[in-house]
Design an enzyme around this catalytic site. Structure first.
Site, mmCIF file in Angstrom:
data_model
loop_
_atom_site.group_PDB
_atom_site.id
_atom_site.type_symbol
_atom_site.label_atom_id
_atom_site.label_comp_id
_atom_site.label_asym_id
_atom_site.label_seq_id
_atom_site.Cartn_x
_atom_site.Cartn_y
_atom_site.Cartn_z
ATOM 1 N N HIS A 117 1.011 -4.398 5.732
ATOM 2 C CA HIS A 117 -0.168 -4.385 6.606
ATOM 3 C C HIS A 117 -1.401 -4.756 5.788
ATOM 4 O O HIS A 117 -2.501 -4.322 6.074
ATOM 5 C CB HIS A 117 -0.332 -2.987 7.238
ATOM 6 N N HIS A 147 4.931 5.518 2.360
ATOM 7 C CA HIS A 147 5.040 6.665 3.280
ATOM 8 C C HIS A 147 5.986 6.301 4.432
ATOM 9 O O HIS A 147 6.780 7.120 4.884
ATOM 10 C CB HIS A 147 3.681 7.056 3.867
ATOM 11 N N CYS A 206 0.855 -1.194 0.000
ATOM 12 C CA CYS A 206 0.000 0.000 0.000
ATOM 13 C C CYS A 206 0.892 1.246 0.000
ATOM 14 O O CYS A 206 2.050 1.184 0.422
ATOM 15 C CB CYS A 206 -0.850 -0.058 1.272
ATOM 16 N N SER A 244 0.801 3.503 2.015
ATOM 17 C CA SER A 244 1.200 3.779 3.404
ATOM 18 C C SER A 244 2.521 3.065 3.741
ATOM 19 O O SER A 244 3.283 3.538 4.579
ATOM 20 C CB SER A 244 0.103 3.343 4.377
ATOM 21 N N CYS A 302 -6.237 -3.775 4.025
ATOM 22 C CA CYS A 302 -6.223 -2.306 4.087
ATOM 23 C C CYS A 302 -6.983 -1.662 2.933
ATOM 24 O O CYS A 302 -8.015 -1.064 3.125
ATOM 25 C CB CYS A 302 -4.788 -1.770 4.148
HETATM 26 N N1 NAD Z 1 -7.272 6.463 5.569
HETATM 27 C C1 NAD Z 1 -6.586 5.347 5.729
HETATM 28 O O1 NAD Z 1 -6.709 4.640 6.737
HETATM 29 C C2 NAD Z 1 -5.675 4.885 4.626
HETATM 30 C C3 NAD Z 1 -5.516 3.515 4.349
HETATM 31 C C4 NAD Z 1 -4.736 3.141 3.258
HETATM 32 C C5 NAD Z 1 -4.096 4.092 2.506
HETATM 33 N N2 NAD Z 1 -4.238 5.402 2.830
HETATM 34 C C6 NAD Z 1 -3.616 6.466 2.053
HETATM 35 O O2 NAD Z 1 -4.394 6.647 0.871
HETATM 36 C C7 NAD Z 1 -3.565 7.208 -0.151
HETATM 37 C C8 NAD Z 1 -3.698 6.379 -1.415
HETATM 38 O O3 NAD Z 1 -3.140 5.083 -1.208
HETATM 39 P P1 NAD Z 1 -3.044 4.036 -2.411
HETATM 40 O O4 NAD Z 1 -2.419 2.825 -1.851
HETATM 41 O O5 NAD Z 1 -4.336 3.971 -3.137
HETATM 42 O O6 NAD Z 1 -1.995 4.799 -3.364
HETATM 43 P P2 NAD Z 1 -1.755 4.581 -4.934
HETATM 44 O O7 NAD Z 1 -0.406 5.081 -5.203
HETATM 45 O O8 NAD Z 1 -2.132 3.195 -5.327
HETATM 46 O O9 NAD Z 1 -2.838 5.575 -5.602
HETATM 47 C C9 NAD Z 1 -2.715 6.973 -5.636
HETATM 48 C C10 NAD Z 1 -3.344 7.463 -6.938
HETATM 49 O O10 NAD Z 1 -3.350 8.892 -6.944
HETATM 50 C C11 NAD Z 1 -3.057 9.325 -8.267
HETATM 51 N N3 NAD Z 1 -2.605 10.722 -8.225
HETATM 52 C C12 NAD Z 1 -1.378 11.195 -7.877
HETATM 53 N N4 NAD Z 1 -1.367 12.552 -7.961
HETATM 54 C C13 NAD Z 1 -2.613 12.931 -8.376
HETATM 55 C C14 NAD Z 1 -3.216 14.199 -8.645
HETATM 56 N N5 NAD Z 1 -2.528 15.341 -8.539
HETATM 57 N N6 NAD Z 1 -4.498 14.213 -9.042
HETATM 58 C C15 NAD Z 1 -5.210 13.060 -9.190
HETATM 59 N N7 NAD Z 1 -4.685 11.832 -8.936
HETATM 60 C C16 NAD Z 1 -3.398 11.778 -8.547
HETATM 61 C C17 NAD Z 1 -2.011 8.331 -8.738
HETATM 62 O O11 NAD Z 1 -1.878 8.313 -10.156
HETATM 63 C C18 NAD Z 1 -2.562 7.031 -8.190
HETATM 64 O O12 NAD Z 1 -3.443 6.408 -9.107
HETATM 65 C C19 NAD Z 1 -2.141 7.229 0.448
HETATM 66 O O13 NAD Z 1 -1.898 8.495 1.013
HETATM 67 C C20 NAD Z 1 -2.220 6.169 1.532
HETATM 68 O O14 NAD Z 1 -1.255 6.355 2.546
HETATM 69 C C21 NAD Z 1 -5.023 5.822 3.863
HETATM 70 ZN ZN ZN Z 2 -2.634 0.626 3.730
#
Ligand code: NAD
Ligand code: ZN
Ligand code: ZN
Length: 366
Positions: free
Chosen positions: A60, A43, A38, A40, A168
Site C-alpha cells: 500500500h 501486521h 510497511c 502494516s 504511506c
Molecule cells: N497510523 C497509521 O495510519 C499508520 C501508517 C503506517 C504505519 N503504521 C504503523 O506504525 C508502526 C511503525 O511502522 P513502520 O513501518 O515505521 O515500522 P518499522 O518496523 O520500520 O519501525 C518500527 C521501529 O520501532 C523500533 N522499536 C521496536 N521496539 C521498540 C521499543 N521497545 N522502543 C523503541 N523503539 C522500538 C524498531 O527498532 C523500529 O526502528 C506500525 O505499527 C505500523 O503498522 C500506522
Molecule cells: Zn503503511
C-alpha cells in the site's frame, strides 16, 4: 500479471501469476514501478490487521505510471507518474464535502479499506476467485487497478522508488506532526520508534520548527539515521526499559509532543507519561486489535491529550504534492529512507528484514 499474494496469514507470500481486469468507470490501471514495504504489511501477514483478509495482494506504498484509464477518468492520462494514496475519498459524504476526508466513513471508503471497489467487487482474481488489493492499492504487484480518487499525479522528474514512500510512511509520519499534533515552532517532541514512519515524524517535526526532537529506538542504526534527519537527542533503550525516566533526565517537565510509532500499547502509555502538563501524545503505531491502552487518570486530568492518527490525517491531493515540494526543495530527505531495493521475487526478504527490525524501508521494484 505477477503479484505477491497472501493466500494464508503466517505463511510466506506467494509470487503468483494472477488475472487483472481492465479499469471500469473512474478507475485507472497503474504499472507499478516501486512499492515500499510497511510494518502494516507485516501486521497483515501476521493476522493482526482488521482490514486484511486472504486472499489479498499486499502493498500500500506504491508509485508507477498510468497504463490505461477507464471511462470517466478526466485528470489522468497514459504515461502520467502517480503515487497511490493510502485512501481515496468518496467525495460525496458530509465529511468529504466539508474537506474532512480522513473521516470519510462512507461505504466507498470502508470497502476501499478492505480492498474492494465501491460496488464490492475487485479487479484481481485467480481461477475465477476474487483477490482483494490491500487498502485498494495492492502495490506489491506488476499492476494495480485503483480508483482515480486514490491517485495523485506527481512531477515525472521525481524518482518513483522514492516517491512511492509518500503512499504511506512519509505521509503518515509528516501528517502526524503537521496535521494531528500540529507541532509548534520552538517546541520539544519525542519520537518512540524510528523506522519508516517514525523517521518522517522526525522530519515533519523539524519542518514544523521543533527546537528539540528526541529520537528513541532499540536499534542504534535507526538512531544514527534519526540524527541525520533532524533529531537533536538520541535515546537508545533496551526493550522494556522505562522511557519516561530517560526523557525526564533530558527535559524534566516533560515534552510538548510524544509520538508512539512502534505499534505496542505499553509504549503509548510511556509516550503519554513523557509529556508535560498540557502536552499531546499521538499514537501513530497500529496496535493489534483487542489491545488496550492504560492511562493514569491523574496524568490525563492535568490537561494532557491522547490522539489517534489514521494515515496522518492526510488529504492526499493536498499532502502528497506538499511532500514532493519539500523533497524538491531539500527540506525532506527520501533517499536516506530507502535501505534496499529488491525484485518482486524476493519480496519475502523485505518481511524478514522488518521482523529483524534493523532496516528502514525495503523498496520492491516489480
Ligand atoms: N497510523 C497509521 O495510519 C499508520 C501508517 C503506517 C504505519 N503504521 C504503523 O506504525 C508502526 C511503525 O511502522 P513502520 O513501518 O515505521 O515500522 P518499522 O518496523 O520500520 O519501525 C518500527 C521501529 O520501532 C523500533 N522499536 C521496536 N521496539 C521498540 C521499543 N521497545 N522502543 C523503541 N523503539 C522500538 C524498531 O527498532 C523500529 O526502528 C506500525 O505499527 C505500523 O503498522 C500506522
Ligand atoms: Zn503503511
Ligand atoms: Zn466521503
Amino acid at each position: 500479471m505477477r503479484a505477491a499474494v497472501m493466500y494464508e496469514t503466517h505463511q510466506p507470500l506467494v509470487v503468483d501469476e494472477i488475472d487483472v481486469a481492465s479499469p471500469r468507470n473512474d478507475e485507472v490501471l497503474v504499472r507499478i514501478a516501486a512499492s515500499g514495504v510497511c510494518r502494516s504489511d507485516l501486521h497483515a501477514l501476521d493476522g493482526e490487521s482488521p482490514v486484511a483478509q486472504p486472499p489479498m495482494v499486499l502493498g500500500h506504498e506504491g508509485a508507477g505510471l498510468v497504463e490505461e484509464v477507464g471511462p470517466g477518468v478526466t485528470d489522468l492520462a497514459k504515461g502520467d507518474a502517480v503515487v497511490i494514496a493510502l485512501y481515496g475519498p468518496c467525495g460525496t459524504c458530509n465529511e468529504c464535502r466539508a474537506g474532512d476526508i480522513t473521516n470519510c466513513w462512507s461505504e466507498t471508503r470502508t470497502r476501499n479499506m478492505v480492498g474492494r471497489m465501491p460496488d464490492g467487487t475487485t479487479r484481481l482474481s485467480k481461477d475465477g476467485r476474487a483477490i482483494a488489493p490491500m487498502c485498494g492499492s495492492g502495490s506489491l504487484a506488476e499492476y494495480a487497478v485503483v480508483r482515480e480518487a486514490q491517485l495523485v499525479k506527481i512531477d515525472p522528474d521525481i524518482p518513483l522508488d522514492l516517491a512511492c514512500l509518500a503512499g504511506c510512511g512519509v505521509t503518515t509520519g509528516i501528517g502526524a506532526a503537521l496535521n494531528i499534533a500540529r507541532v509548534r515552532p520552538g517546541s520539544c517532541a519525542l519520537v518512540i520508534g524510528c523506522g519508516g514512519v517514525g523517521l518522517n515524524v522526525i522530519q515533519g517535526s523539524a519542518i514544523a520548527g521543533a527546537a528539540r526532537i528526541i529520537a528513541c529506538d532499540t536499534q542504534r542504526s535507526k538512531l544514527d539515521l534519526a540524527s541525520d534527519l533532524g533529531a537533536t537527542d538520541c535515546l537508545w533503550v533496551e526493550p522494556g526499559e522505562q522511557i519516561p525516566e530517560r526523557v525526564k533526565a533530558l527535559v524534566p517537565a516533560g515534552v510538548d509532543y510524544a509520538f508512539e510509532v512502534v505499534g505496542h500499547t505499553p509504549l503509548v502509555t510511556q509516550a503519554f507519561e513523557s509529556t508535560r502538563t498540557g502536552g499531546t501524545t499521538v499514537m501513530v503505531g497500529a496496535p493489534a486489535p483487542g489491545t488496550t491502552v492504560t492511562i493514569d487518570s491523574r496524568v490525563l486530568f492535568s490537561d494532557r491529550k491522547l490522539l489517534g492518527c489514521m494515515g496522518g490525517g492526510n488529504i492526499p491531493a493536498r499532502d502528497i504534492p506538499r511532500i514532493m515540494r519539500h523533497y524538491q526543495q531539500g527540506t525532506l530527505d527520501l533517499a536516506k529512507l530507502v535501505e534496499t531495493r529488491i525484485p518482486l521475487d524476493d519480496v519475502n526478504d523485505a518481511f524478514d528484514a522488518l521482523r529483524v527490525g534493523d532496516t528502514v524501508r525495503t523498496v520492491v521494484q516489480p
